[in-house]
Enzyme design. Structure first.
Site, PDB file in Angstrom:
ATOM      1  NE  ARG A 230      36.791  43.369  34.804  1.00  0.00           N
ATOM      2  CZ  ARG A 230      37.717  44.343  34.796  1.00  0.00           C
ATOM      3  NH1 ARG A 230      38.445  44.576  35.869  1.00  0.00           N
ATOM      4  NH2 ARG A 230      37.871  45.104  33.725  1.00  0.00           N
ATOM      5  CG  ASP A 254      40.385  47.546  43.629  1.00  0.00           C
ATOM      6  OD1 ASP A 254      39.954  48.466  44.363  1.00  0.00           O
ATOM      7  OD2 ASP A 254      40.633  47.707  42.417  1.00  0.00           O
ATOM      8  CD  GLU A 259      33.295  45.617  40.468  1.00  0.00           C
ATOM      9  OE1 GLU A 259      34.119  45.014  41.164  1.00  0.00           O
ATOM     10  OE2 GLU A 259      33.614  46.410  39.564  1.00  0.00           O
ATOM     11  CG  HIS A 291      36.983  48.158  39.741  1.00  0.00           C
ATOM     12  ND1 HIS A 291      36.265  47.146  39.182  1.00  0.00           N
ATOM     13  CD2 HIS A 291      38.088  48.275  38.973  1.00  0.00           C
ATOM     14  CE1 HIS A 291      36.893  46.677  38.118  1.00  0.00           C
ATOM     15  NE2 HIS A 291      38.004  47.360  37.963  1.00  0.00           N
TER      16      HIS A 291
HETATM   17  P1  NAI Z   1      46.894  40.691  30.424  1.00  0.00           P
HETATM   18  O1  NAI Z   1      46.002  40.356  29.288  1.00  0.00           O
HETATM   19  O2  NAI Z   1      48.189  41.388  30.154  1.00  0.00           O
HETATM   20  O3  NAI Z   1      47.237  39.377  31.286  1.00  0.00           O
HETATM   21  C1  NAI Z   1      46.291  38.420  31.649  1.00  0.00           C
HETATM   22  C2  NAI Z   1      47.028  37.099  31.835  1.00  0.00           C
HETATM   23  O4  NAI Z   1      46.094  36.138  32.328  1.00  0.00           O
HETATM   24  C3  NAI Z   1      47.623  36.541  30.542  1.00  0.00           C
HETATM   25  O5  NAI Z   1      48.978  36.191  30.715  1.00  0.00           O
HETATM   26  C4  NAI Z   1      46.776  35.314  30.267  1.00  0.00           C
HETATM   27  O6  NAI Z   1      47.504  34.271  29.615  1.00  0.00           O
HETATM   28  C5  NAI Z   1      46.385  34.911  31.681  1.00  0.00           C
HETATM   29  N1  NAI Z   1      45.282  33.968  31.732  1.00  0.00           N
HETATM   30  C6  NAI Z   1      44.302  33.757  30.821  1.00  0.00           C
HETATM   31  N2  NAI Z   1      43.506  32.738  31.222  1.00  0.00           N
HETATM   32  C7  NAI Z   1      44.010  32.304  32.405  1.00  0.00           C
HETATM   33  C8  NAI Z   1      43.659  31.264  33.300  1.00  0.00           C
HETATM   34  N3  NAI Z   1      42.630  30.441  33.044  1.00  0.00           N
HETATM   35  N4  NAI Z   1      44.388  31.104  34.430  1.00  0.00           N
HETATM   36  C9  NAI Z   1      45.447  31.897  34.698  1.00  0.00           C
HETATM   37  N5  NAI Z   1      45.849  32.896  33.862  1.00  0.00           N
HETATM   38  C10 NAI Z   1      45.145  33.084  32.737  1.00  0.00           C
HETATM   39  O7  NAI Z   1      45.982  41.547  31.416  1.00  0.00           O
HETATM   40  P2  NAI Z   1      46.463  42.580  32.525  1.00  0.00           P
HETATM   41  O8  NAI Z   1      46.629  43.924  31.904  1.00  0.00           O
HETATM   42  O9  NAI Z   1      47.591  42.000  33.292  1.00  0.00           O
HETATM   43  O10 NAI Z   1      45.163  42.645  33.453  1.00  0.00           O
HETATM   44  C11 NAI Z   1      44.753  41.526  34.215  1.00  0.00           C
HETATM   45  C12 NAI Z   1      43.358  41.788  34.733  1.00  0.00           C
HETATM   46  O11 NAI Z   1      43.371  42.879  35.646  1.00  0.00           O
HETATM   47  C13 NAI Z   1      42.362  42.262  33.642  1.00  0.00           C
HETATM   48  O12 NAI Z   1      41.767  41.155  33.001  1.00  0.00           O
HETATM   49  C14 NAI Z   1      41.367  43.063  34.409  1.00  0.00           C
HETATM   50  O13 NAI Z   1      40.303  42.203  34.753  1.00  0.00           O
HETATM   51  C15 NAI Z   1      42.099  43.475  35.691  1.00  0.00           C
HETATM   52  N6  NAI Z   1      42.256  44.918  35.849  1.00  0.00           N
HETATM   53  C16 NAI Z   1      41.824  45.500  37.018  1.00  0.00           C
HETATM   54  C17 NAI Z   1      41.977  46.853  37.246  1.00  0.00           C
HETATM   55  C18 NAI Z   1      41.535  47.503  38.535  1.00  0.00           C
HETATM   56  O14 NAI Z   1      41.532  48.743  38.626  1.00  0.00           O
HETATM   57  N7  NAI Z   1      41.198  46.755  39.570  1.00  0.00           N
HETATM   58  C19 NAI Z   1      42.567  47.718  36.209  1.00  0.00           C
HETATM   59  C20 NAI Z   1      43.048  47.002  35.043  1.00  0.00           C
HETATM   60  C21 NAI Z   1      42.867  45.642  34.861  1.00  0.00           C
END
Ligand code: NAI
Length: 335
Positions: A230, A254, A259, A291
């Site tokens: 994000r 990305d 955005e 994105h």
């Molecule tokens: P997820 O929920 O599986 O993993 C997120 C991880 O971040 C978790 O392990 C959590 O403990 C950790 N986390 C929470 N607070 C934190 C902090 N303060 N410092 C470091 N780590 C922390 O989510 P997933 O599926 O891996 O997605 C991650 C991010 O990717 C989403 O939140 C979303 O914003 C982004 N995303 C972007 C896409 C794109 O097309 N550019 C598509 C899908 C997701």
């Protein structure tokens, strides 16, 4: 069983329409993004389906609720655009928790290779008949250290890919994955030792501007930064200062803090007025995309299938397995 889609694009229709028809769900696709101003388009609908740059703030949620909407179905995994406190007791929220973590992780590596090996610049040069390789020098990724912030579904996929290149991987996550074998370090140490830093955590109050003047000052000179999570994880002003001073060697983005106004739209006939975006676009070793890290056939199919299943389950009055609420574990942890 009526659902209004906001911020919809032709590719949404292609993937959603057959499934909505098969499920007997009435639908309308609006190109407008959801906001307090556009929420009234959904008057008379039972549910709305929204994406990453729709804004379900308190005013939009109140307007949706007054118009009869009882469900917001996010067709994405991130949920930083929802005011859960405003929705409590009025509108239920569902999302697609994971559609294709490998799609985002693979794209992240694409961005990293693009900035590390300067592939977009080489492409532009050769297209213009310039076959000089001056200034396009990179470094081997094998043996270099990748610092991964956030080791959820996408972060872990990205670690697998980095390991495949022979990189050392260190990670920071306040909720480490048990028995994963991941080399977790304190954030300050990760910043200090990494040649490449990639962001895979959600946007929360805690992670807002996790990359800022202070964190950048702790990084190695020439570090590469990639963000496919994000935009507001990075303080854009601090990133620009780091790029201009040479402290940061390149950035693959990305996502972008501001955005909402530009991404997913064709603005090529307009004057872009966002000064920071203009600066980023003008810096040679910044590669930006709009994105699209998730944007594969596999992910679009999975998004449509899970979202329509979420809608059908809601309309059937069954328990919602992909529900998020103010008191859910994910949302509480994110706060
Ligand atoms: P997820 O929920 O599986 O993993 C997120 C991880 O971040 C978790 O392990 C959590 O403990 C950790 N986390 C929470 N607070 C934190 C902090 N303060 N410092 C470091 N780590 C922390 O989510 P997933 O599926 O891996 O997605 C991650 C991010 O990717 C989403 O939140 C979303 O914003 C982004 N995303 C972007 C896409 C794109 O097309 N550019 C598509 C899908 C997701």
């Amino acid at each position: 069983m009526k659902t209004a889609f906001f911020d919809s694009k032709p590719y949404d229709k292609i993937w959603f329409e057959p499934l909505l028809k098969a499920a007997g769900i009435e639908y309308k696709f609006f190109e407008y993004k959801l906001s307090a101003e556009t929420a009234r388009l959904a008057d008379g609908y039972d549910a709305v389906c929204i994406f990453v740059n729709d804004r379900a703030d308190a005013a939009a949620i109140d307007a949706l609720y007054r118009g009869g909407v009882r469900l917001i179905a996010l067709r994405c995994s991130g949920y930083n655009n929802i005011d859960f406190a405003a929705a409590k007791g009025k509108i239920r929220i569902v999302r697609v928790p994971a559609y294709s973590p490998s799609a985002v992780a693979e794209y992240t590596m694409g961005l990293l290779l693009a900035i590390g090996r300067k592939i977009p610049r080489a492409y532009s040069r050769t297209r213009a008949g310039n076959f000089s390789i001056n200034g396009l020098i990179g470094f081997d990724f094998e043996g270099r250290t990748a610092g991964i912030i956030g080791t959820g579904r996408i972060g872990r996929n990205f670690i697998r890919i980095c390991s495949g290149l022979g990189m050392k991987v260190v990670a920071y996550d306040p909720y480490p994955a048990a028995d994963s074998g991941i080399d977790y370090r304190p954030l300050s140490e990760l910043l200090r030792v990494s040649d490449v830093i990639s962001l895979h955590c959600p946007l929360t109050e805690e992670t807002h501007h996790i990359i800022c003047d202070k964190s950048i000052s702790q990084m190695k000179d020439g570090v590469l930064i990639v963000n496919t999570s994000r935009g507001a994880l990075i303080d854009t002003g601090a990133l620009l200062d780091g790029l201009k001073s040479g402290k940061i060697g390149g950035a693959g983005l990305d996502v972008y803090e501001e955005e909402e106004q530009y991404f997913f739209e064709d603005c090529s006939n307009e004057v872009i007025r966002d000064e920071e975006l203009l600066q980023l676009l003008s810096i040679p070793n910044v590669v930006m995309s709009s994105h699209q890290a998730f944007f594969t056939e596999d992910a679009l199919r999975a998004i449509a299938e899970v979202t329509v299943d979420n809608l059908r389950t809601f309309f059937q009055g069954k328990p919602l397995k992909n529900e998020l609420c103010l008191d859910c574990r994910e949302v509480t942890a994110a706060r």
